[in-house]
Enzyme design. Structure first.
Site, PDB file in Angstrom:
ATOM      1  N   ARG A  81      -9.541   1.846   8.833  1.00 44.13           N
ATOM      2  CA  ARG A  81      -9.238   0.377   8.923  1.00 44.13           C
ATOM      3  C   ARG A  81     -10.436  -0.202   9.984  1.00 44.13           C
ATOM      4  NH1 ARG A  81      -3.161  -1.136   8.942  1.00 44.13           N
ATOM      5  NH2 ARG A  81      -2.529   1.063   8.165  1.00 44.13           N
ATOM      6  N   ARG A 116      11.260  -7.046   5.033  1.00 44.78           N
ATOM      7  CA  ARG A 116      11.278  -5.542   5.277  1.00 44.78           C
ATOM      8  C   ARG A 116      11.623  -5.630   6.962  1.00 44.78           C
ATOM      9  NH1 ARG A 116       5.692  -2.548   4.798  1.00 44.78           N
ATOM     10  NH2 ARG A 116       5.207  -3.478   6.730  1.00 44.78           N
ATOM     11  N   LYS A 157       0.739  -1.405  -0.254  1.00 39.09           N
ATOM     12  CA  LYS A 157      -0.148  -0.043   0.090  1.00 39.09           C
ATOM     13  C   LYS A 157       0.728   1.487   0.078  1.00 39.09           C
ATOM     14  CE  LYS A 157      -2.000  -0.495   3.886  1.00 39.09           C
ATOM     15  NZ  LYS A 157      -1.782  -1.999   4.172  1.00 39.09           N
ATOM     16  N   ARG A 162      11.841  -2.172  11.100  1.00 43.06           N
ATOM     17  CA  ARG A 162      10.729  -1.639  11.838  1.00 43.06           C
ATOM     18  C   ARG A 162      10.123  -2.436  12.965  1.00 43.06           C
ATOM     19  NH1 ARG A 162       5.695  -0.175   7.783  1.00 43.06           N
ATOM     20  NH2 ARG A 162       4.267  -1.168   9.409  1.00 43.06           N
ATOM     21  N   ARG A 212      -0.693  -8.630  13.426  1.00 44.48           N
ATOM     22  CA  ARG A 212      -1.182  -7.684  12.320  1.00 44.48           C
ATOM     23  C   ARG A 212      -2.047  -8.186  11.156  1.00 44.48           C
ATOM     24  NH1 ARG A 212       4.358  -5.450  10.651  1.00 44.48           N
ATOM     25  NH2 ARG A 212       3.253  -4.452   8.964  1.00 44.48           N
TER      26      ARG A 212
HETATM   27  P1  ADP Z   1       0.868  -2.134   7.364  1.00 36.90           P
HETATM   28  O1  ADP Z   1      -0.235  -1.803   6.855  1.00 36.90           O
HETATM   29  O2  ADP Z   1       2.104  -2.612   6.714  1.00 36.90           O
HETATM   30  O3  ADP Z   1       0.851  -2.921   8.780  1.00 36.90           O
HETATM   31  P2  ADP Z   1       1.261   0.794   8.252  1.00 36.90           P
HETATM   32  O4  ADP Z   1       2.255   1.757   8.088  1.00 36.90           O
HETATM   33  O5  ADP Z   1      -0.217   1.281   7.483  1.00 36.90           O
HETATM   34  O6  ADP Z   1       1.794  -0.351   8.001  1.00 36.90           O
HETATM   35  O7  ADP Z   1       0.448   0.798   9.861  1.00 36.90           O
HETATM   36  C1  ADP Z   1       1.447   0.359  10.876  1.00 36.90           C
HETATM   37  C2  ADP Z   1       0.461   0.542  12.187  1.00 36.90           C
HETATM   38  O8  ADP Z   1       0.254   1.731  12.465  1.00 36.90           O
HETATM   39  C3  ADP Z   1      -0.432  -0.526  12.482  1.00 36.90           C
HETATM   40  O9  ADP Z   1       0.005  -1.624  12.624  1.00 36.90           O
HETATM   41  C4  ADP Z   1      -1.122   0.390  13.231  1.00 36.90           C
HETATM   42  O10 ADP Z   1      -0.938   0.191  14.772  1.00 36.90           O
HETATM   43  C5  ADP Z   1      -1.016   1.924  13.085  1.00 36.90           C
HETATM   44  N1  ADP Z   1      -2.083   2.281  12.256  1.00 36.90           N
HETATM   45  C6  ADP Z   1      -2.195   2.898  11.039  1.00 36.90           C
HETATM   46  N2  ADP Z   1      -3.342   3.109  10.639  1.00 36.90           N
HETATM   47  C7  ADP Z   1      -4.029   2.948  11.408  1.00 36.90           C
HETATM   48  C8  ADP Z   1      -5.490   3.391  11.762  1.00 36.90           C
HETATM   49  N3  ADP Z   1      -6.227   3.688  10.679  1.00 36.90           N
HETATM   50  N4  ADP Z   1      -6.388   2.987  12.575  1.00 36.90           N
HETATM   51  C9  ADP Z   1      -5.503   2.492  13.911  1.00 36.90           C
HETATM   52  N5  ADP Z   1      -4.128   2.359  13.798  1.00 36.90           N
HETATM   53  C10 ADP Z   1      -3.330   2.473  12.683  1.00 36.90           C
END
Ligand code: ADP
Length: 187
Positions: A86, A125, A13, A131, A142
């Site tokens: 989400r 990654r 994404k 990370r 996740r």
């Molecule tokens: P990925 O989709 O690869 O897990 P992201 O960088 O999009 O990575 O998100 C990393 C973390 O940030 C998530 O696991 C969550 O803890 C937090 N996060 C991101 N977007 C949201 C959201 N819309 N609502 C709640 N937590 C979020």
């Protein structure tokens, strides 16, 4: 153009959001990036968000919704939102933010990648980027949280006729071209 990009962790994404947003000349907004920057900078928001990120859990809706509203209120034209909404509550919050501006979403892009490939990418990654949420047990969590809380949103947007499904396997550039082509095709 007001777009969302969705897909499980590891679907690409973030990478695609940046490339597609460039192609469309709209800003891409990643909630994950905003949280990570705040953690790094040690802000109040970062201190609150850190424990959720490290555990692979979602940051509570009230925190996330407020943050997104503040960011979207700064914008005048379109956007590509990456990683938001989400949860069902976040879908409702976004509807409200857009309704307050008298607008709606144009399309919801969904990147599809096989489960095996997802795990492979996330593990890779972890080694290259370090990370903190790419440790193996956190990755598993996740993916679980995604299928429990976020996958159901696809039905909501499908019912609104907004979904655009794109195959996320293969080279980064090829996927970007597929996304842009799919957007053109769906008019
Ligand atoms: P990925 O989709 O690869 O897990 P992201 O960088 O999009 O990575 O998100 C990393 C973390 O940030 C998530 O696991 C969550 O803890 C937090 N996060 C991101 N977007 C949201 C959201 N819309 N609502 C709640 N937590 C979020």
């Amino acid at each position: 153009m007001r777009l969302l990009i969705m897909g499980p962790p590891g679907a690409g994404k973030g990478t695609q959001a940046k490339a597609v947003a460039d192609g469309l000349s709209v800003p891409s907004i990643s909630t994950g990036d905003i949280f990570r920057k705040n953690v790094e900078a040690g802000t109040m928001l970062g201190r609150e968000a850190k424990r959720y990120l490290d555990a692979g859990e979602y940051v509570p809706d009230e925190i996330t919704n407020g943050m997104v509203r503040a960011r979207l209120d700064e914008l005048t034209e379109g956007f590509l939102l990456d990683g938001y909404p989400r949860t069902v509550a976040q879908v409702e919050a976004l509807d409200k933010i857009l309704a307050d501006e008298g607008t709606t979403l144009d399309r919801v892009l969904v990147l599809h990648v096989d489960q095996d490939e997802l795990v492979k990418r996330l593990t890779g990654r972890a080694e290259s980027d370090g990370r903190s949420d790419d440790a193996e047990h956190v990755i598993r969590r996740r993916l679980e949280v995604y299928s429990e809380q976020t996958e159901p949103l696809l039905d909501i947007y499908a019912q609104r006729g907004l979904l655009v499904l794109v195959n996320g396997m293969g080279e980064v550039e090829d996927v970007t071209q597929r996304v842009l082509a799919a957007l053109h095709q769906t008019g």
